[in-house]
Write an enzyme that holds these catalytic residues in place. Structure first.
Site, mmCIF file in Angstrom:
data_model
loop_
_atom_site.group_PDB
_atom_site.id
_atom_site.type_symbol
_atom_site.label_atom_id
_atom_site.label_comp_id
_atom_site.label_asym_id
_atom_site.label_seq_id
_atom_site.Cartn_x
_atom_site.Cartn_y
_atom_site.Cartn_z
ATOM 1 N N ARG A 60 0.815 -1.217 0.000
ATOM 2 C CA ARG A 60 0.000 0.000 0.000
ATOM 3 C C ARG A 60 0.844 1.260 0.000
ATOM 4 N NH1 ARG A 60 -2.785 -3.659 3.012
ATOM 5 N NH2 ARG A 60 -1.894 -2.870 4.933
ATOM 6 N N GLU A 97 5.056 -9.755 15.387
ATOM 7 C CA GLU A 97 4.523 -10.288 16.642
ATOM 8 C C GLU A 97 4.754 -11.801 16.699
ATOM 9 O OE1 GLU A 97 0.486 -9.205 17.179
ATOM 10 O OE2 GLU A 97 0.410 -9.952 19.242
#
Ligand code: AMP
Length: 171
Positions: A60, A97
């Site tokens: 993006r 994560e």
């Protein structure tokens, strides 16, 4: 500008996985006036920072950085997910994560004397933007700044960056 971004970015709960609040910038890109205003604001930042090139982070970030580069009369540098670009490339791994990711930069297209504005859609933990900045510095360039549409302040990404960071909207 913050109100415009807030009005055109959609929150999508539990996408792409449970617990993630996805920031969907597609409505902003689809609105010609909003898209032009955002590109204009980022191009102004590129000018203020004396940027000589604009880097976009896949995917993006490309949608924002490429028109900003063109509007600014500057070249565009893709920072891509590992394995997508032919050599010569520099690679940086960074922690997610769960697990890790890697991004790459073409080392033959940027170097000493360049001041590069790094553009992405969302700053979350800051790992991706930091990796992009590290790649540019490894190539010999200077980072003119990091610019994002949206910063998720609770995730503390700004603290992981050594470059100045501008967010059009902080949530
Ligand atoms: P981070 O490395 O944690 O700062 O994550 C930033 C990258 O992940 C950007 O390239 C974003 O496109 C994407 N990203 C992270 N969190 C979100 C989110 N909540 N919504 C949309 N994109 C996100």
């Amino acid at each position: 500008m913050a109100a415009l971004v807030a009005a055109r970015v959609r929150d999508v709960a539990d996408f792409p996985s449970p617990g993630v609040a996805f920031k969907d910038i597609a409505p902003l890109l689809a609105d010609a006036a909003a898209f032009a205003a955002v590109v204009g604001a980022l191009a102004q930042l590129a000018r203020e920072r004396g940027a000589t090139a604009v880097a976009g982070i896949e995917a993006r970030g490309f949608m924002l950085a490429a028109p900003v580069a063109e509007r600014s009369g500057l070249g565009f540098l893709p920072v891509r997910k590992a394995g997508k670009m032919p050599p010569p490339v520099l690679r940086r791994e960074y922690e997610l994560e769960y697990g890790s990711a890697a991004v790459e930069l073409r080392s033959d297209l940027v170097g000493a004397g360049d001041r590069v504005l790094v553009v992405d859609d969302v700053l979350a933990t800051g790992g991706t933007a930091r990796a992009a900045c590290d790649l540019l510095e490894e190539a010999g360039a200077r980072v003119a700044g990091v610019a994002v549409l949206l910063e998720l302040a609770a995730l503390g990404g700004r603290a992981r960056l050594t470059a100045d960071c501008t967010a059009l909207l902080v949530v």
